[in-house]
Design a protein around this motif. Sequence first.
Motif, PDB file in Angstrom:
ATOM      1  N   TYR A   1      -6.874  -0.575  -4.228  1.00  0.00           N
ATOM      2  CA  TYR A   1      -8.241  -0.966  -3.863  1.00  0.00           C
ATOM      3  C   TYR A   1      -8.349  -2.472  -3.626  1.00  0.00           C
ATOM      4  CZ  TYR A   1     -13.365  -1.135  -4.082  1.00  0.00           C
ATOM      5  OH  TYR A   1     -14.689  -1.320  -3.788  1.00  0.00           O
ATOM      6  N   GLU A   2      -7.581  -3.243  -4.381  1.00  0.00           N
ATOM      7  CA  GLU A   2      -7.704  -4.688  -4.329  1.00  0.00           C
ATOM      8  C   GLU A   2      -7.194  -5.292  -3.029  1.00  0.00           C
ATOM      9  OE1 GLU A   2      -9.247  -6.737  -6.540  1.00  0.00           O
ATOM     10  OE2 GLU A   2      -9.891  -4.825  -7.433  1.00  0.00           O
ATOM     11  N   ILE A   3      -6.311  -4.581  -2.317  1.00  0.00           N
ATOM     12  CA  ILE A   3      -5.707  -5.166  -1.112  1.00  0.00           C
ATOM     13  C   ILE A   3      -6.757  -5.456  -0.039  1.00  0.00           C
ATOM     14  CG2 ILE A   3      -4.033  -4.849   0.743  1.00  0.00           C
ATOM     15  CD1 ILE A   3      -2.342  -3.200  -1.209  1.00  0.00           C
ATOM     16  N   PRO A   4      -7.509  -4.454   0.433  1.00  0.00           N
ATOM     17  CA  PRO A   4      -8.516  -4.772   1.461  1.00  0.00           C
ATOM     18  C   PRO A   4      -9.664  -5.609   0.918  1.00  0.00           C
ATOM     19  CG  PRO A   4      -8.717  -2.486   0.772  1.00  0.00           C
ATOM     20  CD  PRO A   4      -7.463  -3.015   0.148  1.00  0.00           C
ATOM     21  N   LYS A   5      -9.966  -5.448  -0.377  1.00  0.00           N
ATOM     22  CA  LYS A   5     -11.042  -6.250  -0.983  1.00  0.00           C
ATOM     23  C   LYS A   5     -10.760  -7.730  -0.841  1.00  0.00           C
ATOM     24  CE  LYS A   5     -13.302  -7.069  -5.445  1.00  0.00           C
ATOM     25  NZ  LYS A   5     -13.302  -6.722  -6.876  1.00  0.00           N
ATOM     26  N   ASN A   6      -9.507  -8.118  -0.974  1.00  0.00           N
ATOM     27  CA  ASN A   6      -9.120  -9.528  -0.879  1.00  0.00           C
ATOM     28  C   ASN A   6      -8.839  -9.976   0.551  1.00  0.00           C
ATOM     29  OD1 ASN A   6      -9.266  -9.887  -3.681  1.00  0.00           O
ATOM     30  ND2 ASN A   6      -7.170  -9.139  -3.964  1.00  0.00           N
ATOM     31  N   LYS A   7      -8.390  -9.054   1.387  1.00  0.00           N
ATOM     32  CA  LYS A   7      -7.939  -9.437   2.727  1.00  0.00           C
ATOM     33  C   LYS A   7      -9.005  -9.274   3.801  1.00  0.00           C
ATOM     34  CE  LYS A   7      -3.618 -10.683   2.244  1.00  0.00           C
ATOM     35  NZ  LYS A   7      -3.134 -12.006   2.709  1.00  0.00           N
TER      36      LYS A   7
ATOM     37  N   ALA B   1       0.817  -1.218   0.000  1.00  0.00           N
ATOM     38  CA  ALA B   1       0.000   0.000   0.000  1.00  0.00           C
ATOM     39  C   ALA B   1       0.848   1.263   0.000  1.00  0.00           C
ATOM     40  CB  ALA B   1      -0.933  -0.003   1.205  1.00  0.00           C
ATOM     41  N   GLN B   2       1.884   1.333   0.855  1.00  0.00           N
ATOM     42  CA  GLN B   2       2.677   2.557   0.924  1.00  0.00           C
ATOM     43  C   GLN B   2       3.414   2.818  -0.387  1.00  0.00           C
ATOM     44  OE1 GLN B   2       6.106   2.573   3.575  1.00  0.00           O
ATOM     45  NE2 GLN B   2       6.191   0.330   3.564  1.00  0.00           N
ATOM     46  N   TYR B   3       3.782   1.741  -1.103  1.00  0.00           N
ATOM     47  CA  TYR B   3       4.450   1.918  -2.382  1.00  0.00           C
ATOM     48  C   TYR B   3       3.460   2.350  -3.462  1.00  0.00           C
ATOM     49  CZ  TYR B   3       8.254  -0.457   0.019  1.00  0.00           C
ATOM     50  OH  TYR B   3       9.234  -0.788   0.915  1.00  0.00           O
TER      51      TYR B   3
ATOM     52  N   MET C   1      -7.467   2.087   2.606  1.00  0.00           N
ATOM     53  CA  MET C   1      -6.970   1.861   1.248  1.00  0.00           C
ATOM     54  C   MET C   1      -8.052   2.103   0.200  1.00  0.00           C
ATOM     55  SD  MET C   1      -4.516  -1.463   1.751  1.00  0.00           S
ATOM     56  CE  MET C   1      -3.552  -1.630   3.255  1.00  0.00           C
ATOM     57  N   TYR C   2      -9.317   1.802   0.556  1.00  0.00           N
ATOM     58  CA  TYR C   2     -10.415   2.176  -0.336  1.00  0.00           C
ATOM     59  C   TYR C   2     -10.451   3.695  -0.496  1.00  0.00           C
ATOM     60  CZ  TYR C   2     -12.490  -2.532   0.158  1.00  0.00           C
ATOM     61  OH  TYR C   2     -12.733  -3.884   0.147  1.00  0.00           O
ATOM     62  N   ALA C   3     -10.377   4.396   0.644  1.00  0.00           N
ATOM     63  CA  ALA C   3     -10.445   5.859   0.611  1.00  0.00           C
ATOM     64  C   ALA C   3      -9.324   6.450  -0.240  1.00  0.00           C
ATOM     65  CB  ALA C   3     -10.380   6.420   2.032  1.00  0.00           C
ATOM     66  N   ASP C   4      -8.108   5.930  -0.062  1.00  0.00           N
ATOM     67  CA  ASP C   4      -6.980   6.455  -0.833  1.00  0.00           C
ATOM     68  C   ASP C   4      -7.094   6.098  -2.312  1.00  0.00           C
ATOM     69  OD1 ASP C   4      -5.752   7.786   1.235  1.00  0.00           O
ATOM     70  OD2 ASP C   4      -4.444   6.130   1.775  1.00  0.00           O
ATOM     71  N   SER C   5      -7.632   4.935  -2.609  1.00  0.00           N
ATOM     72  CA  SER C   5      -7.847   4.559  -4.004  1.00  0.00           C
ATOM     73  C   SER C   5      -8.787   5.543  -4.686  1.00  0.00           C
ATOM     74  CB  SER C   5      -8.419   3.138  -4.086  1.00  0.00           C
ATOM     75  OG  SER C   5      -8.709   2.789  -5.426  1.00  0.00           O
ATOM     76  N   TYR C   6      -9.919   5.827  -4.041  1.00  0.00           N
ATOM     77  CA  TYR C   6     -10.862   6.797  -4.599  1.00  0.00           C
ATOM     78  C   TYR C   6     -10.225   8.184  -4.700  1.00  0.00           C
ATOM     79  CZ  TYR C   6     -14.765   3.488  -4.167  1.00  0.00           C
ATOM     80  OH  TYR C   6     -15.608   2.408  -4.296  1.00  0.00           O
ATOM     81  N   LEU C   7      -9.410   8.535  -3.691  1.00  0.00           N
ATOM     82  CA  LEU C   7      -8.763   9.843  -3.684  1.00  0.00           C
ATOM     83  C   LEU C   7      -7.883  10.035  -4.922  1.00  0.00           C
ATOM     84  CD1 LEU C   7      -7.896  12.495  -2.164  1.00  0.00           C
ATOM     85  CD2 LEU C   7      -6.041  11.128  -1.188  1.00  0.00           C
ATOM     86  N   TYR C   8      -7.027   9.068  -5.197  1.00  0.00           N
ATOM     87  CA  TYR C   8      -6.089   9.233  -6.314  1.00  0.00           C
ATOM     88  C   TYR C   8      -6.781   9.105  -7.662  1.00  0.00           C
ATOM     89  CZ  TYR C   8      -2.502   9.255  -2.783  1.00  0.00           C
ATOM     90  OH  TYR C   8      -1.738   9.582  -1.689  1.00  0.00           O
ATOM     91  N   HIS C   9      -7.785   8.234  -7.747  1.00  0.00           N
ATOM     92  CA  HIS C   9      -8.591   8.216  -8.966  1.00  0.00           C
ATOM     93  C   HIS C   9      -9.214   9.604  -9.183  1.00  0.00           C
ATOM     94  CE1 HIS C   9      -8.428   4.133 -10.404  1.00  0.00           C
ATOM     95  NE2 HIS C   9      -8.904   3.607  -9.290  1.00  0.00           N
ATOM     96  N   GLY C  10      -9.771  10.161  -8.114  1.00  0.00           N
ATOM     97  CA  GLY C  10     -10.434  11.454  -8.226  1.00  0.00           C
ATOM     98  C   GLY C  10      -9.497  12.573  -8.634  1.00  0.00           C
ATOM     99  N   LEU C  11      -8.314  12.605  -8.032  1.00  0.00           N
ATOM    100  CA  LEU C  11      -7.346  13.649  -8.373  1.00  0.00           C
ATOM    101  C   LEU C  11      -6.865  13.511  -9.813  1.00  0.00           C
ATOM    102  CD1 LEU C  11      -5.285  13.692  -5.059  1.00  0.00           C
ATOM    103  CD2 LEU C  11      -6.766  15.515  -5.906  1.00  0.00           C
ATOM    104  N   ALA C  12      -6.689  12.267 -10.273  1.00  0.00           N
ATOM    105  CA  ALA C  12      -6.295  12.053 -11.671  1.00  0.00           C
ATOM    106  C   ALA C  12      -7.417  12.467 -12.621  1.00  0.00           C
ATOM    107  CB  ALA C  12      -5.921  10.593 -11.892  1.00  0.00           C
ATOM    108  N   PHE C  13      -8.663  12.089 -12.295  1.00  0.00           N
ATOM    109  CA  PHE C  13      -9.798  12.496 -13.130  1.00  0.00           C
ATOM    110  C   PHE C  13      -9.915  14.023 -13.191  1.00  0.00           C
ATOM    111  CE2 PHE C  13     -11.941   8.229 -12.253  1.00  0.00           C
ATOM    112  CZ  PHE C  13     -11.745   7.772 -13.552  1.00  0.00           C
ATOM    113  N   LEU C  14      -9.629  14.688 -12.075  1.00  0.00           N
ATOM    114  CA  LEU C  14      -9.706  16.142 -12.046  1.00  0.00           C
ATOM    115  C   LEU C  14      -8.700  16.754 -13.012  1.00  0.00           C
ATOM    116  CD1 LEU C  14     -11.065  18.573 -10.699  1.00  0.00           C
ATOM    117  CD2 LEU C  14      -9.314  18.483  -8.910  1.00  0.00           C
ATOM    118  N   GLU C  15      -7.482  16.227 -13.013  1.00  0.00           N
ATOM    119  CA  GLU C  15      -6.463  16.725 -13.925  1.00  0.00           C
ATOM    120  C   GLU C  15      -6.797  16.397 -15.387  1.00  0.00           C
ATOM    121  OE1 GLU C  15      -4.067  18.691 -13.082  1.00  0.00           O
ATOM    122  OE2 GLU C  15      -4.490  18.550 -10.929  1.00  0.00           O
ATOM    123  N   GLU C  16      -7.544  15.310 -15.589  1.00  0.00           N
ATOM    124  CA  GLU C  16      -7.958  14.919 -16.936  1.00  0.00           C
ATOM    125  C   GLU C  16      -9.230  15.636 -17.380  1.00  0.00           C
ATOM    126  OE1 GLU C  16      -6.610  10.298 -17.355  1.00  0.00           O
ATOM    127  OE2 GLU C  16      -8.040  10.735 -15.759  1.00  0.00           O
TER     128      GLU C  16
END
Length: 341
Positions: A213-219, A186-188, A228-243
Amino acid sequence: LYEEAREFYQQGLKISIENKEELDQAFNYYNLGDIHFKACEYEAAIENFEKVYQIRKRILGEKDNLTLFTLKFWNDGKLKLGKIDEALEAIDAFVDGQTQIFGDESNSTAWAYWYRSQYYYEIGFYNEAIEDCKRSQKNLPTNTLVRTIIGKCDFQLGSEEAAFKEIEICLQSRKGGFVNFDLEYAQYYIFYCEYYLLKKNYEKVHQYASQLYEIPKNKFKWVQNHMMYADSYLYHGLAFLEENQIDNARENLETALAQANKIFGEDSYSCSKYNYAMAKYYVSQNDPQLARNYLDSAKFALESQSQILNPQLYACLLYTSDAADDLLCVDLGGRRIIKKK
């Protein structure tokens, strides 16, 4: 396996309570606390670690090494829930305890410095984190966990390419031989999301955010809300914003904040970066008032929960609260830069 492990230790706890075996109780409380912590169930983790600490302290004393480590893990949960001053005071006591028992040049004390460096990193004190890592490296010169913290701090302080190379080396050396190493990924993944946001490689951001996102989904299949869900959505959102995919950006950033609020509590320090991402979104939509609302939420959490404030985030929040319509700040879930148009 975590769900099965949780059931196993719950059954073990029941038996040890019936048999009045207190150290066995502590053992089961400890393992339940560890599972709850990894599942982002921080209140439950704190409750279990506190019980371990009280039992071992009463039976074995404050200087027992595992008692000290339990104190450290107990306060990891407090840090996640925004109890920053309390957690830092406890981690200082942990480092002092290790030094008194083993001396300043021991491996145990070196690990203690590394543990504290993680606290410093989380609250944005990157130079202090690096100092503790350097103390740790006296006894652990090639340890990749220590080097990972240094690399992440270097990135936040502006040495992006050097940090990227260091993280690549650390990740490769950490692979293999670890039963639960995927939790360490996750940290990487977060680092790569931040790095590729900076480099405007949004395809890569989405790739690593999806892997996160897949890490907690599986574990942790029983857990609906995970950091990790929250951070997944966060980075998707920030990338979508730039796009300039505005609807996707808003949906992901709102979901990230909602997840974080459920995990940490709406007024938690740990929710600040998610509130700040929402402010960034509303600035992009020329709505400074809504941007200020989210900035004020982040600022309140910082001011109310600690006398020790994240210097970079707090400076940016003050700046943007006073002039949201002039805001051009970048928050990559950790990296904070102040710029003007």
